[in-house]
Design a protein around this motif. Structure first.
Motif, PDB file in Angstrom:
ATOM      1  N   ASN A 121       2.213  10.558  -0.869  1.00 46.30           N
ATOM      2  CA  ASN A 121       3.586  10.179  -0.599  1.00 46.30           C
ATOM      3  C   ASN A 121       4.449  11.394  -0.270  1.00 46.30           C
ATOM      4  O   ASN A 121       5.602  11.255   0.064  1.00 46.30           O
ATOM      5  N   GLY A 122       3.922  12.587  -0.422  1.00 46.76           N
ATOM      6  CA  GLY A 122       4.678  13.778  -0.098  1.00 46.76           C
ATOM      7  C   GLY A 122       5.491  14.322  -1.253  1.00 46.76           C
ATOM      8  O   GLY A 122       6.380  15.123  -1.052  1.00 46.76           O
ATOM      9  N   ARG A 123       5.213  13.883  -2.469  1.00 45.40           N
ATOM     10  CA  ARG A 123       5.972  14.374  -3.615  1.00 45.40           C
ATOM     11  C   ARG A 123       5.605  15.812  -3.941  1.00 45.40           C
ATOM     12  O   ARG A 123       6.457  16.622  -4.288  1.00 45.40           O
ATOM     13  N   TYR A 124       4.340  16.154  -3.823  1.00 49.74           N
ATOM     14  CA  TYR A 124       3.876  17.487  -4.185  1.00 49.74           C
ATOM     15  C   TYR A 124       3.554  18.314  -2.944  1.00 49.74           C
ATOM     16  O   TYR A 124       3.034  17.795  -1.963  1.00 49.74           O
ATOM     17  N   THR A 125       3.869  19.585  -3.013  1.00 51.59           N
ATOM     18  CA  THR A 125       3.494  20.522  -1.966  1.00 51.59           C
ATOM     19  C   THR A 125       2.514  21.504  -2.589  1.00 51.59           C
ATOM     20  O   THR A 125       2.809  22.097  -3.629  1.00 51.59           O
ATOM     21  N   VAL A 157      -4.443  26.574  -7.076  1.00 56.40           N
ATOM     22  CA  VAL A 157      -3.423  25.995  -6.219  1.00 56.40           C
ATOM     23  C   VAL A 157      -2.088  26.049  -6.951  1.00 56.40           C
ATOM     24  O   VAL A 157      -2.023  25.815  -8.162  1.00 56.40           O
ATOM     25  N   LEU A 158      -1.038  26.351  -6.207  1.00 54.98           N
ATOM     26  CA  LEU A 158       0.319  26.313  -6.741  1.00 54.98           C
ATOM     27  C   LEU A 158       0.930  24.996  -6.295  1.00 54.98           C
ATOM     28  O   LEU A 158       0.972  24.696  -5.102  1.00 54.98           O
ATOM     29  N   ARG A 159       1.378  24.157  -7.254  1.00 60.96           N
ATOM     30  CA  ARG A 159       1.883  22.822  -6.941  1.00 60.96           C
ATOM     31  C   ARG A 159       3.384  22.777  -7.199  1.00 60.96           C
ATOM     32  O   ARG A 159       3.851  23.108  -8.285  1.00 60.96           O
ATOM     33  N   LEU A 160       4.154  22.355  -6.187  1.00 58.08           N
ATOM     34  CA  LEU A 160       5.601  22.191  -6.303  1.00 58.08           C
ATOM     35  C   LEU A 160       5.919  20.711  -6.282  1.00 58.08           C
ATOM     36  O   LEU A 160       5.542  19.999  -5.352  1.00 58.08           O
ATOM     37  N   ASP A 161       6.596  20.239  -7.313  1.00 58.09           N
ATOM     38  CA  ASP A 161       7.047  18.857  -7.360  1.00 58.09           C
ATOM     39  C   ASP A 161       8.380  18.803  -6.616  1.00 58.09           C
ATOM     40  O   ASP A 161       9.374  19.353  -7.073  1.00 58.09           O
ATOM     41  N   THR A 162       8.395  18.156  -5.450  1.00 55.51           N
ATOM     42  CA  THR A 162       9.600  18.160  -4.614  1.00 55.51           C
ATOM     43  C   THR A 162      10.700  17.280  -5.185  1.00 55.51           C
ATOM     44  O   THR A 162      11.848  17.409  -4.767  1.00 55.51           O
ATOM     45  N   ARG A 163      10.405  16.422  -6.141  1.00 56.59           N
ATOM     46  CA  ARG A 163      11.440  15.591  -6.751  1.00 56.59           C
ATOM     47  C   ARG A 163      12.138  16.313  -7.905  1.00 56.59           C
ATOM     48  O   ARG A 163      13.346  16.241  -8.041  1.00 56.59           O
ATOM     49  N   THR A 164      11.370  16.997  -8.759  1.00 59.42           N
ATOM     50  CA  THR A 164      11.960  17.638  -9.939  1.00 59.42           C
ATOM     51  C   THR A 164      12.119  19.141  -9.778  1.00 59.42           C
ATOM     52  O   THR A 164      12.895  19.751 -10.501  1.00 59.42           O
ATOM     53  N   GLY A 165      11.366  19.742  -8.857  1.00 58.17           N
ATOM     54  CA  GLY A 165      11.452  21.180  -8.645  1.00 58.17           C
ATOM     55  C   GLY A 165      10.567  21.995  -9.573  1.00 58.17           C
ATOM     56  O   GLY A 165      10.610  23.216  -9.552  1.00 58.17           O
ATOM     57  N   ALA A 202       0.837  -1.199   0.000  1.00 56.83           N
ATOM     58  CA  ALA A 202       0.000   0.000   0.000  1.00 56.83           C
ATOM     59  C   ALA A 202       0.870   1.246   0.000  1.00 56.83           C
ATOM     60  O   ALA A 202       0.564   2.226  -0.661  1.00 56.83           O
ATOM     61  N   ALA A 203       1.988   1.208   0.733  1.00 58.57           N
ATOM     62  CA  ALA A 203       2.877   2.357   0.776  1.00 58.57           C
ATOM     63  C   ALA A 203       3.546   2.561  -0.579  1.00 58.57           C
ATOM     64  O   ALA A 203       3.769   3.683  -1.019  1.00 58.57           O
ATOM     65  N   GLN A 204       3.869   1.470  -1.281  1.00 56.93           N
ATOM     66  CA  GLN A 204       4.520   1.600  -2.578  1.00 56.93           C
ATOM     67  C   GLN A 204       3.548   2.048  -3.656  1.00 56.93           C
ATOM     68  O   GLN A 204       3.924   2.743  -4.577  1.00 56.93           O
ATOM     69  N   SER A 205       2.311   1.658  -3.555  1.00 59.64           N
ATOM     70  CA  SER A 205       1.353   1.998  -4.599  1.00 59.64           C
ATOM     71  C   SER A 205       0.522   3.217  -4.242  1.00 59.64           C
ATOM     72  O   SER A 205      -0.441   3.515  -4.918  1.00 59.64           O
ATOM     73  N   ALA A 206       0.872   3.912  -3.164  1.00 60.64           N
ATOM     74  CA  ALA A 206       0.107   5.097  -2.766  1.00 60.64           C
ATOM     75  C   ALA A 206       0.284   6.192  -3.805  1.00 60.64           C
ATOM     76  O   ALA A 206       1.336   6.315  -4.418  1.00 60.64           O
ATOM     77  N   PRO A 207      -0.731   6.982  -4.025  1.00 59.96           N
ATOM     78  CA  PRO A 207      -0.595   8.087  -4.980  1.00 59.96           C
ATOM     79  C   PRO A 207       0.489   9.060  -4.530  1.00 59.96           C
ATOM     80  O   PRO A 207       0.802   9.164  -3.360  1.00 59.96           O
ATOM     81  N   ASP A 208       1.068   9.775  -5.509  1.00 60.13           N
ATOM     82  CA  ASP A 208       2.164  10.687  -5.206  1.00 60.13           C
ATOM     83  C   ASP A 208       1.754  11.797  -4.249  1.00 60.13           C
ATOM     84  O   ASP A 208       2.556  12.292  -3.483  1.00 60.13           O
TER      85      ASP A 208
END
Length: 172
Positions: free
Chosen positions: A37-41, A49-57, A28-34
């Motif tokens: 998972n904390g990828r987007y702020t 909404v302003l979306r920041l991708d914390t992996r790519t910036g 469930a943790a691996q297949s959780a939506p991004d």
């Protein structure tokens, strides 16, 4: 001994439940939506909404449309600057290559130019002390025009001074 069998069976069943729960939690943790998972702020803004991708910036603005939510990437100044730097570096390399290739100016020669012009009329040699500088003097007509201009300017200056004097004396 029946109780022993049921106890072993219950222990096995408990172990299976625990393994399934732990394994299922990992899956469930691996297949959780991004988003989970904390990828987007996400940061609220007036348009959505302003979306920041914390992996790519990358930064995107998301807004609700009639068909649902739509996110569009915000133009990145850094990528524009990198593109301009790349263009300028390519231009510098091109110019360096042209410079290294040698002069491309047509008609340029390495020989010294002749000291005298063959088309110029020969002037008689004059000693240094005998040279004269001649300045043409203005004609009488030019002098009359100049005097007329100066007279008009002088009269206007006197008229302005008289007007200022009358204005000042009238106020006192």
């Amino acid at each position: 001994m029946r109780p022993a069998k049921s106890s072993t069976t219950s222990w096995c069943a408990a172990a299976i439940v625990v393994v399934t729960a732990v394994g299922g939690g990992l899956v469930a943790a691996q297949s959780a939506p991004d988003g989970e998972n904390g990828r987007y702020t996400m940061t609220p803004i007036p348009e959505g909404v302003l979306r920041l991708d914390t992996r790519t910036g990358t930064v995107s603005t998301c807004s609700k449309t009639g068909a649902g939510w739509a996110c569009y990437a915000v133009p990145d100044e850094r990528s524009a600057l990198d593109a301009e730097i790349g263009r300028l570096q390519a231009e510098v390399e091109k110019l360096k290559g042209q410079l290294a290739a040698g002069p491309t100016v047509s008609g340029k020669i390495d020989e010294a130019l002749p000291k005298s012009d063959s088309l110029k009329k020969a002037e008689p040699k004059v000693a240094e002390g005998d040279r004269k500088l001649e300045i043409p003097l203005p004609s009488d007509q030019d002098m009359d025009r100049m005097m007329s201009f100066l007279e008009k300017a002088w009269r206007r200056l006197i008229d302005m001074a008289n007007r200022v004097q009358k204005d000042v004396s009238g106020r006192i």
